[in-house]
Design a protein around this motif. Structure first.
Motif, PDB file in Angstrom:
ATOM      1  N   GLN A  57     -13.010  -8.788   9.022  1.00 19.78           N
ATOM      2  CA  GLN A  57     -12.688  -8.219  10.331  1.00 19.78           C
ATOM      3  C   GLN A  57     -13.766  -7.250  10.806  1.00 19.78           C
ATOM      4  OE1 GLN A  57      -8.722  -6.781  10.740  1.00 19.78           O
ATOM      5  NE2 GLN A  57      -8.986  -6.329  12.886  1.00 19.78           N
ATOM      6  N   PRO A  85       0.594 -10.070  15.471  1.00 22.36           N
ATOM      7  CA  PRO A  85       0.237  -8.831  16.162  1.00 22.36           C
ATOM      8  C   PRO A  85      -0.473  -7.863  15.221  1.00 22.36           C
ATOM      9  CG  PRO A  85       2.553  -8.793  15.578  1.00 22.36           C
ATOM     10  CD  PRO A  85       2.030 -10.135  15.152  1.00 22.36           C
ATOM     11  N   ASN A  86      -0.926  -6.729  15.732  1.00 23.31           N
ATOM     12  CA  ASN A  86      -1.548  -5.698  14.905  1.00 23.31           C
ATOM     13  C   ASN A  86      -0.629  -5.326  13.754  1.00 23.31           C
ATOM     14  OD1 ASN A  86      -2.855  -4.116  17.828  1.00 23.31           O
ATOM     15  ND2 ASN A  86      -3.997  -5.215  16.303  1.00 23.31           N
ATOM     16  N   GLY A  87      -1.208  -5.218  12.575  1.00 24.88           N
ATOM     17  CA  GLY A  87      -0.428  -4.775  11.431  1.00 24.88           C
ATOM     18  C   GLY A  87       0.470  -5.834  10.824  1.00 24.88           C
ATOM     19  N   ALA A  88       0.298  -7.095  11.226  1.00 25.82           N
ATOM     20  CA  ALA A  88       1.162  -8.161  10.724  1.00 25.82           C
ATOM     21  C   ALA A  88       0.887  -8.502   9.266  1.00 25.82           C
ATOM     22  CB  ALA A  88       0.982  -9.415  11.573  1.00 25.82           C
ATOM     23  N   GLY A  89      -0.304  -8.134   8.789  1.00 25.09           N
ATOM     24  CA  GLY A  89      -0.664  -8.475   7.411  1.00 25.09           C
ATOM     25  C   GLY A  89      -1.695  -9.586   7.323  1.00 25.09           C
ATOM     26  N   LYS A  90      -2.341  -9.902   8.427  1.00 22.10           N
ATOM     27  CA  LYS A  90      -3.343 -10.975   8.424  1.00 22.10           C
ATOM     28  C   LYS A  90      -4.551 -10.619   7.554  1.00 22.10           C
ATOM     29  CE  LYS A  90      -3.948 -10.726  12.923  1.00 22.10           C
ATOM     30  NZ  LYS A  90      -3.026  -9.614  13.221  1.00 22.10           N
ATOM     31  N   SER A  91      -5.119  -9.449   7.829  1.00 22.65           N
ATOM     32  CA  SER A  91      -6.317  -9.066   7.077  1.00 22.65           C
ATOM     33  C   SER A  91      -5.993  -8.858   5.602  1.00 22.65           C
ATOM     34  CB  SER A  91      -6.933  -7.791   7.644  1.00 22.65           C
ATOM     35  OG  SER A  91      -7.329  -7.999   8.973  1.00 22.65           O
ATOM     36  N   VAL A 104       3.980   1.161   2.297  1.00 26.41           N
ATOM     37  CA  VAL A 104       3.922   0.074   3.277  1.00 26.41           C
ATOM     38  C   VAL A 104       3.891  -1.284   2.569  1.00 26.41           C
ATOM     39  CG1 VAL A 104       2.595  -0.911   5.179  1.00 26.41           C
ATOM     40  CG2 VAL A 104       2.608   1.562   4.828  1.00 26.41           C
ATOM     41  N   GLU A 149     -10.412 -12.545  12.851  1.00 29.64           N
ATOM     42  CA  GLU A 149     -10.663 -12.173  14.246  1.00 29.64           C
ATOM     43  C   GLU A 149     -12.139 -12.286  14.619  1.00 29.64           C
ATOM     44  OE1 GLU A 149      -8.628  -8.608  15.500  1.00 29.64           O
ATOM     45  OE2 GLU A 149      -7.062  -9.025  14.043  1.00 29.64           O
ATOM     46  N   TYR A 159       0.894  -1.171   0.000  1.00 30.05           N
ATOM     47  CA  TYR A 159       0.000   0.000   0.000  1.00 30.05           C
ATOM     48  C   TYR A 159       0.921   1.207   0.000  1.00 30.05           C
ATOM     49  CZ  TYR A 159      -3.543  -3.066   2.256  1.00 30.05           C
ATOM     50  OH  TYR A 159      -4.417  -4.062   2.594  1.00 30.05           O
TER      51      TYR A 159
HETATM   52  N1  LIG Z   1      -5.882   0.394   3.043  1.00 30.26           N
HETATM   53  C1  LIG Z   1      -4.656   0.525   3.535  1.00 30.26           C
HETATM   54  N2  LIG Z   1      -3.858   1.550   3.164  1.00 30.26           N
HETATM   55  C2  LIG Z   1      -2.615   1.684   3.647  1.00 30.26           C
HETATM   56  N3  LIG Z   1      -2.035   0.840   4.504  1.00 30.26           N
HETATM   57  C3  LIG Z   1      -2.753  -0.207   4.907  1.00 30.26           C
HETATM   58  C4  LIG Z   1      -4.097  -0.413   4.462  1.00 30.26           C
HETATM   59  N4  LIG Z   1      -4.567  -1.547   5.042  1.00 30.26           N
HETATM   60  C5  LIG Z   1      -3.575  -2.009   5.812  1.00 30.26           C
HETATM   61  N5  LIG Z   1      -2.484  -1.214   5.746  1.00 30.26           N
HETATM   62  C6  LIG Z   1      -1.199  -1.437   6.429  1.00 30.26           C
HETATM   63  O1  LIG Z   1      -0.761  -2.737   6.110  1.00 30.26           O
HETATM   64  C7  LIG Z   1      -0.226  -3.397   7.228  1.00 30.26           C
HETATM   65  C8  LIG Z   1      -0.936  -4.719   7.471  1.00 30.26           C
HETATM   66  O2  LIG Z   1      -2.290  -4.454   7.807  1.00 30.26           O
HETATM   67  P1  LIG Z   1      -3.335  -5.608   8.096  1.00 30.26           P
HETATM   68  O3  LIG Z   1      -4.663  -4.950   8.241  1.00 30.26           O
HETATM   69  O4  LIG Z   1      -3.219  -6.652   7.070  1.00 30.26           O
HETATM   70  O5  LIG Z   1      -2.832  -6.156   9.501  1.00 30.26           O
HETATM   71  P2  LIG Z   1      -3.498  -7.212  10.492  1.00 30.26           P
HETATM   72  O6  LIG Z   1      -2.517  -8.277  10.715  1.00 30.26           O
HETATM   73  O7  LIG Z   1      -4.823  -7.628   9.993  1.00 30.26           O
HETATM   74  O8  LIG Z   1      -3.646  -6.347  11.816  1.00 30.26           O
HETATM   75  P3  LIG Z   1      -4.782  -6.357  12.959  1.00 30.26           P
HETATM   76  O9  LIG Z   1      -4.442  -7.441  13.867  1.00 30.26           O
HETATM   77  O10 LIG Z   1      -4.602  -5.010  13.599  1.00 30.26           O
HETATM   78  O11 LIG Z   1      -6.093  -6.516  12.285  1.00 30.26           O
HETATM   79  C9  LIG Z   1      -0.322  -2.408   8.371  1.00 30.26           C
HETATM   80  O12 LIG Z   1       0.913  -1.778   8.505  1.00 30.26           O
HETATM   81  C10 LIG Z   1      -1.373  -1.423   7.912  1.00 30.26           C
HETATM   82  O13 LIG Z   1      -1.120  -0.152   8.446  1.00 30.26           O
END
Ligand SMILES: Nc1ncnc2c1ncn2[C@@H]1O[C@H](COP(=O)(O)OP(=O)(O)OP(=O)(O)O)[C@@H](O)[C@H]1O
Ligand SMILES: [Mg+2]
Lengths: 244, 295
Positions: B81, B37-43, B16, B153, B13
């Protein structure tokens, strides 16, 4: 897809804003206007009560088509409901077709109720052929506004789609001569009105009610508007649902 | 047959790099946890798997097809999510509508029963609590009887009891060969409800295996004793030890082989060892150490 259309109709009929703006307002305004001006003769030889019957069903249909598209659709995009649908086998073109069909069906209560009030309260009477023509023209002629509503819902987030669709609704109604007859408008306003589809939309209805048949110029303009706004709506929809 | 295959998948993105060269396959019939953890890239990974997002690089297959095709065939159901329902519709209307979009769905009553919604079927979505909404979203995910169920989640907003019931429902759905992939930060959830845990951090897989393997792989156990005023030199050289921490007169050794560490502690040093305790690192520790290593 009929399931989906049914669901869309159900939810709007349970939506208070839709019911008030679309079902209650046009009928109430019709009763007020026709009560005041019902006896006068409007331009084109129509009685005031018939003239306002067309104006207010046009306004109701216009409001219904915008109200049932712009904000609900913007909300569905924002709230994640669209994504929920996108991960089912429902295809993208079925979603937009359903939205369009449901919106066209949702204008019927407004048109039918205003006409019913005209007949029952004001004693408007027309030959059956003109009734059919009027209903068909008012119903199908709403297509440009449904397309406009879908475009707004595709391009804007819900909190902007709300005021924009309201402004669109009142602007089209007012400048299109649905509130104030075109004939009594100041010249400046009238020149704006001439380029808006709402004036031509109501014009179709007035021609039919007056017994002049479907006015070709108005009908053509509505079809062109429908085609142009339809294409824009499809492009906006594709942009809104693209997987990036 | 693989239910899921990611081949060198990345997603960017702007600046990122949310997912960084993910390679991973999941056999059909498995229940897999995506832990991170948060922001790991799961979603991001899940949304690509569902065809909602396109990978910047790499290829994803679901039962041998592209994600879009698998979704169109009704092979996938998912709880994203976040997401709201249509407020004016009742639970039954929503579930009935979504299940009929699929070619061979579960029965309506069966879905309501599994998601523990039978008593709420007539309620409008606007009037549901957060946890109840989650249950409806679960019902929508399983209504079409998809072969692959993806949950991002899913227990967020659920209380303890709802969580237990939720995982029970998930397990009974998974029975009979269905594949489940769920994302979570709850380490215990991953441990208790999956037969494989994939730990992701910074968009990469940092560990992959059963919960037990992950515990063992991440410097598994701790050996603790009261050191008092004695010198700590040489502790980090003991067999198996990966880290030493001294605080308030207590030494904590992280070790992959507690038996060897303790034997050497007694035989190989002259320290006076009191209050000795050996603990298996819990998954929490394992997870934290994995995530920290990846930074
Ligand atoms: N639409 C977007 N635009 C810019 N950056 C994004 C976007 N969506 C996610 N990110 C970034 O990509 C990275 C991974 O995000 P993702 O949502 O996949 O994490 P996650 O593992 O699902 O976290 P969480 O546990 O908080 O849900 C993060 O650094 C996030 O800030
Ligand atoms: Mg996430």
């Amino acid at each position: 897809m009929t399931d989906y259309i049914r669901i869309e109709l159900l939810r709007m009929l349970r939506n208070k804003r839709y019911v008030i703006f679309v079902v209650a307002f046009p009928v109430a305004f019709y009763l007020v206007f026709s009560g005041i001006y019902g006896g006068e003769v409007a331009a084109g030889g129509l009685s005031g009560k018939a003239y306002f019957m067309v104006s207010m069903s046009a306004y109701g249909a216009l409001a219904a088509s915008l109200m049932s598209t712009a904000v609900p659709w913007a909300q569905e995009r924002g709230s994640g409901w669209l994504r929920q649908l996108q991960i089912t086998p429902l295809s993208g073109w079925k979603i937009i077709t359903t939205k369009l069909v449901a919106s066209m069906l949702l204008v019927l209560p407004a048109i039918l109720l205003v006409c019913a009030a005209a007949v029952l309260v004001q004693g408007v009477s027309l030959p059956p052929g003109r009734w059919l023509g009027l209903l068909a023209a008012m119903w199908l002629g709403v297509a440009p506004f449904a397309a406009l509503g879908l475009t707004i819902g595709s391009l804007l987030p819900p909190d902007t789609a709300q005021p924009v669709s309201m402004i669109g609704m009142f602007g089209l109604a007012l400048l299109g001569g649905l509130w104030i007859p075109l004939e009594v408008m100041p010249e400046g306003m009238r020149s704006v009105a001439r380029v808006l589809p709402s004036a031509e939309y109501a014009g179709m209805g007035r021609g039919i009610v007056a017994g002049d048949g479907l006015p070709a110029g108005d009908a053509l303009a509505v079809v062109v508007w429908a085609a142009v706004l339809g294409v824009i709506a499809i492009l906006a929809y594709r942009r809104a649902t693209a997987r990036a | 047959m693989n239910a899921i295959a990611f081949a060198d998948v990345s997603r960017r993105y702007g600046d990122v790099l949310a997912v960084d060269g993910l390679d991973l396959t999941v056999e059909a019939g498995r229940t897999v946890a995506l832990l991170g953890p948060n922001g790991a890239g799961k979603s991001t990974s899940i949304n690509m798997l569902l065809g909602l997002l396109r990978p910047t690089r790499g290829r994803i297959e679901v039962f041998g097809h592209s994600p879009d095709e698998a979704v169109a065939r009704g092979e996938v159901g998912a709880m994203l999510q976040s997401g709201e329902l249509i407020p004016e519709l009742t639970v039954r209307e929503l579930v009935a509508f979504v299940r009929r979009l699929y070619p061979s769905p579960l029965g309506l009553d069966e879905v309501l029963e599994m998601a523990d919604l039978t008593g709420l079927a007539g309620r409008r979505a606007a009037k549901l609590s957060g946890g109840q909404t989650q249950r409806v979203r679960f019902a929508l995910a399983i209504a079409g009887a998809p072969r692959l169920l993806v949950l991002d989640e899913p227990t967020a907003a659920m209380d303890v009891e709802s969580r237990l019931r939720f995982w029970e429902a998930m397990r009974s759905y998974a029975e009979g060969g269905r594949t489940v992939l769920f994302a979570t930060h709850y380490l215990q959830e991953a441990d208790e409800n999956s037969d494989r845990v994939i730990v992701v951090a910074g968009g990469r897989v940092v560990a992959d295996g059963t919960a037990a393997e992950i515990k063992a792989g991440a410097g598994g156990h701790t050996v603790r004793f009261t050191l008092g005023g004695q010198a700590a030199a040489g502790l980090e050289a003991l067999p198996g030890v990966s880290a030493v921490e001294i605080s308030a007169g207590t030494a904590t050794l992280r070790t992959a082989d507690p038996d060897a560490t303790v034997a050497a502690l007694y035989r190989g040093t002259t320290l006076e060892v009191r209050d000795l305790r050996i603990d298996g690192a819990d998954l929490e520790d394992a997870f934290l150490s994995l995530v920290q290593e990846s930074r």
